[in-house]
Design an enzyme around this catalytic site. Sequence first.
Site, mmCIF file in Angstrom:
data_model
loop_
_atom_site.group_PDB
_atom_site.id
_atom_site.type_symbol
_atom_site.label_atom_id
_atom_site.label_comp_id
_atom_site.label_asym_id
_atom_site.label_seq_id
_atom_site.Cartn_x
_atom_site.Cartn_y
_atom_site.Cartn_z
ATOM 1 N N ASP A 197 -6.813 -5.171 0.766
ATOM 2 C CA ASP A 197 -7.846 -4.372 0.118
ATOM 3 C C ASP A 197 -9.015 -4.374 1.073
ATOM 4 O O ASP A 197 -9.380 -5.425 1.624
ATOM 5 C CB ASP A 197 -8.253 -4.920 -1.248
ATOM 6 C CG ASP A 197 -9.001 -3.867 -2.067
ATOM 7 O OD1 ASP A 197 -8.513 -2.720 -2.136
ATOM 8 O OD2 ASP A 197 -10.067 -4.175 -2.610
ATOM 9 N N HIS A 219 -11.071 -4.330 11.406
ATOM 10 C CA HIS A 219 -11.091 -5.358 10.365
ATOM 11 C C HIS A 219 -9.672 -5.679 9.895
ATOM 12 O O HIS A 219 -9.340 -6.826 9.618
ATOM 13 C CB HIS A 219 -11.938 -4.874 9.188
ATOM 14 C CG HIS A 219 -11.589 -3.497 8.694
ATOM 15 N ND1 HIS A 219 -11.571 -2.389 9.519
ATOM 16 C CD2 HIS A 219 -11.217 -3.052 7.459
ATOM 17 C CE1 HIS A 219 -11.223 -1.329 8.814
ATOM 18 N NE2 HIS A 219 -10.994 -1.700 7.571
ATOM 19 N N THR A 257 0.812 -1.209 0.000
ATOM 20 C CA THR A 257 0.000 0.000 0.000
ATOM 21 C C THR A 257 0.851 1.266 0.000
ATOM 22 O O THR A 257 1.975 1.275 0.526
ATOM 23 C CB THR A 257 -0.947 0.027 1.212
ATOM 24 O OG1 THR A 257 -1.787 1.189 1.135
ATOM 25 C CG2 THR A 257 -0.166 0.089 2.528
ATOM 26 N N GLY A 285 -10.363 7.909 6.152
ATOM 27 C CA GLY A 285 -11.471 7.390 5.353
ATOM 28 C C GLY A 285 -12.827 7.617 5.999
ATOM 29 O O GLY A 285 -13.168 8.734 6.398
#
Length: 196
Positions: free
Chosen positions: A69, A178, A7, A151
């Site tokens: 992702d 997560h 990333t 985000g």
Amino acid sequence: MKFVLATANPGKIREMREILGATGFNILTRDECGIDFEVEETGSTFFENALIKAKAICEATGMSAIADDSGLLVDALNGEPGVYSSSYGGENLSSDERCAYLLKKLQGKEQARAKFVCTVICYFPDGEYIAAEGECLGHIVSQPSGSGGFGYDPIFLVEGKNKTMAELTSDEKNEISHRNEALSKLTLLLKERGYM
């Protein structure tokens, strides 16, 4: 053993380094490996996009690469923004504008259940790879709150906590996120394969 993170997202780099920091692995970034190209995410699932990124960075560096992702899935929007979370509403929107766009789409909808989902893949130079998934349940609040994270964190109220993801400390977020769940599972798989 060295691993390079696929990333280029500063928020993800920080979180992944914090979470993987206790493993004893040497975690490098794309910049530290001289990678200056973007990997086009052409997959239709989190798994496909993570695999595309991990494979590309592994092949470019010759090192094992870890890619994730992830995204937000909102029930009332039929799973949107999903794999398009980072470009939802338009490529050039800021995070605040993206949150506002999502909230506008939710106007008049009563159900705001949502979850963050993450797929993480470690791709090895021999072409083998391992994958793990994680999720964090919650719902969308109508007003952003908190200055942490990145985000959609300011509008995601974490299930079981009276705080948005952006109101949690980095340690608190890393415990329940997560991304943490996926990376923790990946770490166990690496241990099973003798990499730790």
